[in-house]
Design a protein around this motif. Structure first.
Motif, PDB file in Angstrom:
ATOM      1  N   LEU A  53       8.724   2.971  -4.954  1.00  0.00           N
ATOM      2  CA  LEU A  53       7.757   3.741  -5.734  1.00  0.00           C
ATOM      3  C   LEU A  53       8.344   4.177  -7.078  1.00  0.00           C
ATOM      4  O   LEU A  53       7.618   4.300  -8.070  1.00  0.00           O
ATOM      5  CB  LEU A  53       7.294   4.966  -4.953  1.00  0.00           C
ATOM      6  N   ALA A  54       9.658   4.419  -7.123  1.00  0.00           N
ATOM      7  CA  ALA A  54      10.294   4.868  -8.361  1.00  0.00           C
ATOM      8  C   ALA A  54      10.154   3.842  -9.471  1.00  0.00           C
ATOM      9  O   ALA A  54      10.105   4.199 -10.657  1.00  0.00           O
ATOM     10  CB  ALA A  54      11.769   5.179  -8.112  1.00  0.00           C
ATOM     11  N   TRP A  55      10.092   2.562  -9.105  1.00  0.00           N
ATOM     12  CA  TRP A  55       9.960   1.511 -10.116  1.00  0.00           C
ATOM     13  C   TRP A  55       8.565   0.880 -10.113  1.00  0.00           C
ATOM     14  O   TRP A  55       8.343  -0.120 -10.781  1.00  0.00           O
ATOM     15  CB  TRP A  55      11.024   0.440  -9.893  1.00  0.00           C
ATOM     16  N   ALA A  56       7.637   1.469  -9.364  1.00  0.00           N
ATOM     17  CA  ALA A  56       6.266   0.952  -9.357  1.00  0.00           C
ATOM     18  C   ALA A  56       5.506   1.481 -10.566  1.00  0.00           C
ATOM     19  O   ALA A  56       5.894   2.484 -11.173  1.00  0.00           O
ATOM     20  CB  ALA A  56       5.558   1.362  -8.061  1.00  0.00           C
ATOM     21  N   ASP A  57       4.407   0.821 -10.912  1.00  0.00           N
ATOM     22  CA  ASP A  57       3.616   1.294 -12.043  1.00  0.00           C
ATOM     23  C   ASP A  57       2.898   2.588 -11.659  1.00  0.00           C
ATOM     24  O   ASP A  57       2.650   2.852 -10.473  1.00  0.00           O
ATOM     25  CB  ASP A  57       2.607   0.237 -12.478  1.00  0.00           C
ATOM     26  N   PRO A  58       2.585   3.435 -12.656  1.00  0.00           N
ATOM     27  CA  PRO A  58       1.989   4.752 -12.373  1.00  0.00           C
ATOM     28  C   PRO A  58       0.708   4.687 -11.557  1.00  0.00           C
ATOM     29  O   PRO A  58       0.456   5.568 -10.724  1.00  0.00           O
ATOM     30  CB  PRO A  58       1.722   5.316 -13.775  1.00  0.00           C
ATOM     31  N   ARG A 103      -0.061   2.587  -9.228  1.00  0.00           N
ATOM     32  CA  ARG A 103       0.261   2.357  -7.822  1.00  0.00           C
ATOM     33  C   ARG A 103       0.814   3.618  -7.192  1.00  0.00           C
ATOM     34  O   ARG A 103       0.499   3.950  -6.047  1.00  0.00           O
ATOM     35  CB  ARG A 103       1.270   1.213  -7.690  1.00  0.00           C
ATOM     36  N   VAL A 104       1.647   4.339  -7.919  1.00  0.00           N
ATOM     37  CA  VAL A 104       2.198   5.590  -7.405  1.00  0.00           C
ATOM     38  C   VAL A 104       1.077   6.585  -7.143  1.00  0.00           C
ATOM     39  O   VAL A 104       1.036   7.249  -6.098  1.00  0.00           O
ATOM     40  CB  VAL A 104       3.223   6.188  -8.388  1.00  0.00           C
ATOM     41  N   GLY A 154       0.836  -1.190   0.000  1.00  0.00           N
ATOM     42  CA  GLY A 154       0.000   0.000   0.000  1.00  0.00           C
ATOM     43  C   GLY A 154       0.869   1.237   0.000  1.00  0.00           C
ATOM     44  O   GLY A 154       1.783   1.382  -0.807  1.00  0.00           O
ATOM     45  N   GLY A 155       0.610   2.140   0.935  1.00  0.00           N
ATOM     46  CA  GLY A 155       1.399   3.354   1.033  1.00  0.00           C
ATOM     47  C   GLY A 155       2.524   3.264   2.049  1.00  0.00           C
ATOM     48  O   GLY A 155       3.096   4.283   2.439  1.00  0.00           O
TER      49      GLY A 155
END
Length: 255
Positions: A148-153, A155-156, A111-112
């Motif tokens: 988060l830098a490599w997460a999908d948009p 999810r970000v 999650g966050g």
């Protein structure tokens, strides 16, 4: 209207986990009434759940108060045993801690928040007690920013746009646009350094752990205090070791 999959969910199971998750540092031995207030469930529902969990051996009672039993630790042990990443990472974390003289950690995104899944502590540098299972805000940590830098948009966006972000310190970046710009920098340089945003005086550096397909599956971190080092020193002395160690952990993972 039901969301896709809602009709397949078991509501009683969701309520059971809600009660289990209500046990924390603030409520280590809650009463039935306190659990009902925290979970939003009725007292009769909480009572039935507690009796069931007691029958299964996950909670026990002393008078009106309830507490978890050691059996709940088995859930975490099953997670560790089922994830080769943690077993593969442990000796690398130990070696990193020995080379830097600082604590080394491995975390995943949930999650966050980021959740510590493995850790080798060297010195206590945080007021917050950190151990396996500890959760911290993703946006305020180097590990979270790497993940988060490599997460999908999508999810970000879910993390940064879910409402006001926590501000653990006055230095914490909470503006979504500023955080997105920082995530772009993290992805470009291949690591993250965060100073004083989770806790005053805490400095941490993180690098991504990628499996053989290139997917980022975890973040590896080394943490220190402002009294012993600086962000620039971490950049020059620790980040190369972090990147090297992260690659070594990732190389042992199978597709």
């Amino acid at each position: 209207m039901d969301q896709p999959g809602d009709r397949d969910r078991i509501q009683s199971l969701e309520r059971g986990f809600a009660v289990l998750n209500a046990f924390d540092e603030e409520l280590p031995r809650p009463t039935l009434a306190e659990l009902a207030a925290v979970t939003g469930l009725s007292r009769p529902a909480v009572r039935r759940i507690l009796i069931t969990l007691q029958h299964l051996g996950y909670v026990t009672s002393t008078g009106p108060r309830w507490s978890l039993t050691p059996r709940v630790l088995a859930i975490g042990q099953h997670y560790t045993a089922a994830h080769a990443l943690i077993e593969s990472a442990q000796p690398h974390l130990l070696a990193l801690a020995e080379r830097t003289g600082e604590s080394a950690s491995l975390a995943e995104l949930d999650g966050g928040e980021v959740v510590y899944v493995a850790r080798v502590p060297v010195r206590r540098i945080m007021t917050l007690t950190v151990s396996v299972g500890t959760r911290v805000p993703a946006h305020a940590t180097s590990m979270g920013r790497v993940l988060l830098a490599w997460a999908d948009p999508e999810r970000v966006s879910a993390v940064l746009g879910s409402g006001p972000l926590a501000r653990p310190t006055a230095r914490t970046t909470v503006d979504p646009d500023a955080l997105r710009a920082e995530l772009a920098r993290v992805r470009e340089q291949g690591f993250s350094i965060v100073a004083g945003e989770l806790e005053e005086g805490l400095i941490s550096a993180s690098a991504p752990v990628q499996d053989r397909s290139g997917r980022v599956v975890a973040a590896l971190a080394s943490s220190t205090s402002a009294g012993r080092s600086t962000a620039e020193r971490l950049r020059t002395d620790v980040v190369p070791l972090l990147v090297e160690t992260a690659r070594a952990v990732g190389a042992e993972l199978t597709l």
